[in-house]
Design a protein around this motif. Structure first.
Motif, mmCIF file in Angstrom:
data_model
loop_
_atom_site.group_PDB
_atom_site.id
_atom_site.type_symbol
_atom_site.label_atom_id
_atom_site.label_comp_id
_atom_site.label_asym_id
_atom_site.label_seq_id
_atom_site.Cartn_x
_atom_site.Cartn_y
_atom_site.Cartn_z
ATOM 1 N N LEU A 311 0.822 -1.207 0.000
ATOM 2 C CA LEU A 311 0.000 0.000 0.000
ATOM 3 C C LEU A 311 0.861 1.265 0.000
ATOM 4 O O LEU A 311 0.528 2.255 -0.655
ATOM 5 N N THR A 312 1.984 1.220 0.722
ATOM 6 C CA THR A 312 2.890 2.374 0.742
ATOM 7 C C THR A 312 3.506 2.606 -0.624
ATOM 8 O O THR A 312 3.531 3.735 -1.130
ATOM 9 N N GLU A 313 3.993 1.544 -1.243
ATOM 10 C CA GLU A 313 4.615 1.684 -2.562
ATOM 11 C C GLU A 313 3.572 2.053 -3.627
ATOM 12 O O GLU A 313 3.881 2.798 -4.564
ATOM 13 N N ALA A 314 2.366 1.544 -3.470
ATOM 14 C CA ALA A 314 1.305 1.908 -4.406
ATOM 15 C C ALA A 314 1.032 3.406 -4.339
ATOM 16 O O ALA A 314 0.909 4.079 -5.369
ATOM 17 N N GLN A 315 0.967 3.945 -3.137
ATOM 18 C CA GLN A 315 0.736 5.384 -2.965
ATOM 19 C C GLN A 315 1.867 6.181 -3.606
ATOM 20 O O GLN A 315 1.629 7.182 -4.292
ATOM 21 N N GLU A 316 3.090 5.718 -3.412
ATOM 22 C CA GLU A 316 4.253 6.407 -3.980
ATOM 23 C C GLU A 316 4.236 6.368 -5.504
ATOM 24 O O GLU A 316 4.814 7.244 -6.154
ATOM 25 N N ASN A 317 3.569 5.372 -6.061
ATOM 26 C CA ASN A 317 3.496 5.233 -7.517
ATOM 27 C C ASN A 317 2.218 5.826 -8.107
ATOM 28 O O ASN A 317 1.912 5.593 -9.277
ATOM 29 N N GLY A 318 1.469 6.565 -7.298
ATOM 30 C CA GLY A 318 0.313 7.288 -7.819
ATOM 31 C C GLY A 318 -1.008 6.556 -7.771
ATOM 32 O O GLY A 318 -1.954 6.942 -8.467
ATOM 33 N N PHE A 319 -1.109 5.499 -6.952
ATOM 34 C CA PHE A 319 -2.365 4.769 -6.802
ATOM 35 C C PHE A 319 -2.970 5.087 -5.437
ATOM 36 O O PHE A 319 -2.274 4.981 -4.419
ATOM 37 N N VAL A 320 -4.238 5.461 -5.402
ATOM 38 C CA VAL A 320 -4.903 5.732 -4.126
ATOM 39 C C VAL A 320 -6.131 4.855 -3.997
ATOM 40 O O VAL A 320 -6.701 4.375 -4.984
ATOM 41 N N GLY A 321 -6.534 4.623 -2.728
ATOM 42 C CA GLY A 321 -7.768 3.906 -2.452
ATOM 43 C C GLY A 321 -7.659 2.406 -2.475
ATOM 44 O O GLY A 321 -8.683 1.718 -2.583
#
Length: 359
Positions: A311-321
């Motif tokens: 989830l942290t890496e997803a947020q860093e790559n521009g994915f939310v929710g």
């Protein structure tokens, strides 16, 4: 403009072109010198918006004249109470198919008002499947209630039951995502904040013949008769939310209608489920194969610690929710109509890359 890849479960993504049109019209709608938010709900200018939204919804969903289209407030949660208030007399019973948290809440609310029982349930396997159907044999059955898509657990009715009883469906999270036979249903309700528009308006589609059975001896606002007789203008409606709904409906029509939307949603879901199925159990889907939702793809990783990293890496790559519902954890990608195929392609690629790095 850089738009983030928005997989929020609701309120959720809206089409960019809809937001841009609303932005353009925000200060001066149809040369009125006012925003839609400032218009009187009794004005001819707003009446055009209101009727257009109704007409577009009828056209896109092929809603026959046998059914009324209402725009209400209070979300699906108010409908949990309005339905039994209107349709459960002292000697009648409402039957509920339990497929997740929202159907549980609908049942609980009905039980505070009248007689409501469980028809079937998939709670025995953590709501991972849609249970088989058998009509109630109870002659006192007033209606049966289903939740067509379950956002928390990622399950969805793939086919709707052919029942001899009045059928009510909470379609808050998958309305307008696929073609439907409206004739199957006596009442459909849906909060707008998934596929229809922003939060604030609730769509109710109700068979006129079924409406005639509704209780008249109710507080005025809780009666479906009130809103049907006043064309959803008994009191001030959520005018801006209805305006946004009309813009979303225009967008669906411009995209090619529900057949195009349905095909696109199938492709989007397949992209993510293919990654899950080919991951050698690195990603584990919650829903059983024949009950998988095309709107909410739920899955877990090998550990809670790895989920946090994901989830942290997803947020860093521009994915939310992408965080799963707080009640069950894990991950969830909500891929409603406005979530593009490109966003799903990017998420699928990220999931593959993450497995390669951490698997």
């Amino acid at each position: 403009m850089n738009r983030i890849d928005n997989f929020n479960a609701g309120p959720s993504a809206l089409p960019l072109s809809v937001l841009q049109k609303a932005q353009k019209e925000l200060l001066n709608f149809q040369n009125s010198g006012m925003s839609v938010m400032e218009l009187s709900h009794r004005s001819k200018t707003y009446d055009f918006v209101h009727r257009k939204a109704q007409e577009l919804l009828r056209e896109l969903m092929n809603i026959p004249d046998t059914h009324e289209v209402l725009f209400l407030q209070g979300g699906a949660s108010l409908q949990f109470a309005m339905i039994p208030y209107n349709f459960l007399s002292n000697d009648e019973v409402g039957y509920y198919s339990l497929t997740g948290s929202w159907s549980e809440k609908a049942l609980k609310e009905a039980q505070t008002i009248g007689n409501a029982h469980i028809l079937n349930s998939s709670k025995d396997r953590t709501y991972s499947y849609i249970p088989s159907w058998e009509d109630p044999v109870d002659d006192r059955c007033a209606y049966v209630h289903i939740t067509s898509n379950n956002t928390i657990y990622g399950t969805q009715w793939q086919q709707f039951p052919n029942t001899k009883k009045p059928l009510i469906a909470d379609m808050s999270s998958d309305i307008l995502s696929r073609q439907l036979d409206i004739e199957k249903f006596d009442l459909i309700y849906a909060g707008a904040q998934k596929n229809l528009g922003p939060s604030g308006v609730t769509v109710v589609i109700i068979r006129k013949e079924f409406l005639q059975k509704a209780n008249h001896n109710l507080p005025t606002y809780l009666s479906y008769h009130t809103h049907a007789e006043k064309n959803s203008l008994f009191n001030t409606p959520p005018t801006f939310a209805i305006y946004m709904l009309s813009l979303v409906l225009e967008w669906v029509k411009e995209e090619g209608g529900l057949s195009t939307i349905e095909e696109r949603n199938e492709r989007k879901a397949s992209m993510l489920y293919d990654v899950i199925d080919s991951s050698n159990h690195f990603y584990r889907g919650h829903a059983e194969g024949n009950s998988r939702s095309r709107m909410n793809v739920t899955f877990t990783l090998p550990s809670a610690e790895l989920t946090k990293v994901f989830l942290t890496e997803a947020q860093e790559n521009g994915f939310v929710g992408l965080s799963g519902h707080r009640s069950i954890g894990g991950c969830r990608a909500s891929i409603y109509n406005a979530v593009s195929e490109q966003s799903c392609e990017r998420l699928a690629a990220f999931m593959k890359k993450f497995q390669h790095q951490h698997g």
